[in-house]
Design a protein around this motif. Sequence first.
Motif, short mmCIF file in Angstrom:
data_model
loop_
_atom_site.label_atom_id
_atom_site.label_comp_id
_atom_site.label_asym_id
_atom_site.label_seq_id
_atom_site.Cartn_x
_atom_site.Cartn_y
_atom_site.Cartn_z
N SER A 202 28.88 30.01 42.76
CA SER A 202 30.18 29.54 42.99
C SER A 202 30.66 29.58 44.35
CB SER A 202 30.93 30.34 42.13
OG SER A 202 32.21 30.04 41.96
N PRO A 203 31.30 28.42 44.58
CA PRO A 203 32.16 28.44 45.84
C PRO A 203 33.39 29.12 46.11
CG PRO A 203 32.54 26.52 44.60
CD PRO A 203 31.68 27.13 43.74
N ASP A 204 33.64 29.85 44.99
CA ASP A 204 35.04 30.67 44.98
C ASP A 204 34.94 31.96 44.66
OD1 ASP A 204 36.23 27.84 45.20
OD2 ASP A 204 35.82 27.70 42.92
N ALA A 205 35.72 32.87 45.40
CA ALA A 205 35.60 34.30 44.82
C ALA A 205 36.58 34.42 43.60
CB ALA A 205 36.22 35.12 46.23
N PHE A 206 36.25 35.38 43.04
CA PHE A 206 37.18 35.67 41.89
C PHE A 206 38.79 36.06 42.39
CE2 PHE A 206 38.57 38.20 38.09
CZ PHE A 206 38.57 37.32 37.23
N PRO A 207 39.68 35.38 41.88
CA PRO A 207 40.98 35.90 42.49
C PRO A 207 41.87 36.93 41.72
CG PRO A 207 41.11 33.93 40.97
CD PRO A 207 39.82 34.11 40.85
N ILE A 208 42.28 37.75 42.39
CA ILE A 208 43.11 39.05 41.54
C ILE A 208 44.31 39.04 42.22
CG2 ILE A 208 42.88 41.30 41.07
CD1 ILE A 208 39.78 41.53 41.42
N GLU A 209 45.22 39.29 41.41
CA GLU A 209 46.66 39.40 42.16
C GLU A 209 46.83 40.43 42.71
OE1 GLU A 209 49.29 40.51 38.00
OE2 GLU A 209 49.49 38.38 38.79
N GLN A 210 47.80 40.82 43.83
CA GLN A 210 48.05 41.87 44.42
C GLN A 210 48.38 43.27 43.67
OE1 GLN A 210 47.72 42.07 47.99
NE2 GLN A 210 48.00 44.28 47.23
N LYS A 211 49.27 42.74 42.66
CA LYS A 211 49.69 44.07 41.73
C LYS A 211 48.23 44.62 41.06
CE LYS A 211 52.96 44.98 37.94
NZ LYS A 211 53.60 44.54 36.85
N PHE A 212 47.39 43.89 40.63
CA PHE A 212 46.18 44.56 40.33
C PHE A 212 45.43 45.25 41.27
CE2 PHE A 212 42.26 43.44 37.71
CZ PHE A 212 41.84 44.83 37.28
N VAL A 213 45.23 44.60 42.46
CA VAL A 213 44.68 44.98 43.47
C VAL A 213 45.37 46.67 43.87
CG1 VAL A 213 44.05 45.07 45.79
CG2 VAL A 213 43.86 42.98 44.37
N ALA A 214 46.42 46.53 43.91
CA ALA A 214 47.07 47.97 44.25
C ALA A 214 46.75 48.82 43.37
CB ALA A 214 48.75 47.80 44.40
N ASP A 215 46.72 48.68 41.70
CA ASP A 215 46.48 49.54 40.79
C ASP A 215 44.88 49.87 41.00
OD1 ASP A 215 47.20 50.68 38.20
OD2 ASP A 215 45.40 49.85 37.41
N LEU A 216 43.98 48.95 41.41
CA LEU A 216 42.51 49.22 41.65
C LEU A 216 42.52 50.44 42.71
CD1 LEU A 216 40.63 45.94 41.38
CD2 LEU A 216 40.77 47.82 39.90
N GLU A 217 43.29 50.25 43.68
CA GLU A 217 43.24 51.13 44.81
C GLU A 217 43.49 52.65 44.36
OE1 GLU A 217 45.57 49.31 47.55
OE2 GLU A 217 43.97 48.04 48.43
N GLN A 218 44.35 52.84 43.49
CA GLN A 218 44.99 53.93 42.85
C GLN A 218 43.86 54.53 41.80
OE1 GLN A 218 48.79 53.68 41.52
NE2 GLN A 218 49.66 52.64 43.09
#
Length: 473
Positions: free
Chosen positions: A37-53
């Motif tokens: 795929s030419p595109d990375a999978f998009p994740i919104e910033q709020k979800f990224v912050a939760d992943l980090e926790q």
Amino acid sequence: MDVIKIDMIAVAENRLEAIRAAFPKEGLFAEKDWLLSPDAFPIEQKFVADLEQLGHRLFVFQRACNQLYQLSVKGKQPPWVARYLDAGKPAELIEFSRRKEIREDLPRVIRPDLILTEQGYIIAEIDSVPGGIGLTGWLNQTYSAFDTQIIGGAHGMLEGFKSVLPDGSDIVISQEAATYRPEMEWTAARLNDRYSVAEGADHGSDRKPERAGVTAPGYNWRVVATENYEPQDGRAVYRFFELFDLPNIPNIDNTLRANGEGRITITPPIKPYLEEKMWFALFWMQPLKEFWRRELGEKYFLKLQQVIPYSWLLDPAPLPQHAVIPRLEIHAWQEAARFSQKDRELLLKISGFSPLGWGSRGIALGADLPHAEWERRIENALATFESSPTILQRFHKGQLFEHRYWDAETGELRTLKGRVRLCPYFFVEGDRVKLRGALATIVPADKKFLHGMRDAILVPSRVGAELQTRNYT
């Protein structure tokens, strides 16, 4: 076709050309491929912050698991906890896992398998010996050439791996896990390229190195086969083999002895009890509720209840006449064998310590099985519980997403409507747990088990607003 659409197609084709050009000639998975795929999978910033926790929550969870087992062995927690976790394992391996020299050792790489759902996400399992480190590192590096928002950046996976093994390591891979050897050889070579200060370092494989020379002191990563491995005092070992495979590995006793005597370190540690899927069932058991609440803390306990699917151990032990199995409201597991198809939205999973206990080989969805086969599997799980425990787990269907991919047969871009398994990679770096990358596997909508396959898209994840998430906080 309008000008904007033509430009978008041209950009996508340029990206695909760059991806193909960057592909290592040795490959990344032995005899495996996937949809590009030419595109990375998009994740919104709020979800990224939760992943980090989430990374720190899972580290604390695994630390609590380690503590619970040891307290159970000492009789300070219910003895049946250790009995369940030790079921089917050789006595000498159980004894080794309890050695005081490795008592506090925990996995340094944590990779949960997250299924993205309409409500948020659910943790299908935590991979004990995670593959995909090199693949995700390569994807991050490759996509970062045209996308500045890749989670972990171009070198995050390499930096994370180095942080847990800062002085180099022997990446020891078994024949059983040989599929993953190319990606780990890529990882070792890139680490030596990036962190060696000497020209022409030996690039860390027991195959032909890319260039000759001497590695700088303290910086040397190499891939070796378990069958040929001899431990070196002071050398760290990254274990890429399953513990059920130990009897098939020549000279493994030398490696275990060196670890037990403190002459080498091994990560993930030789602790088969930590590698059981039944931990999710133990997490939900009422007699252990106060232990989890105390060790995890109230906040982490409640957060994990939101994302750990309700699970049961298929223990054939009879219940008192007045008792029922929670949430199923049955008195004996034989009643579950008579569930209708509608009531069988349940996964049967071999807990661990078995060739069927990793990947999707030991998993079955009750709703997809004929009634007779479901009944047979329940009966077999009960009959083999003492040697190979099985868990039952609520099935959570993944949300549908659309993602572009290149159709090699038609030579054009197409859109796949599929379900997503997201694999964030957390590295325990000193007193921090850091998210260094997230591999997205997008499989066709008709697939129930979400894992890498020829007709799946594998891409890194990026910070973007396109993915709509719910209940992540």
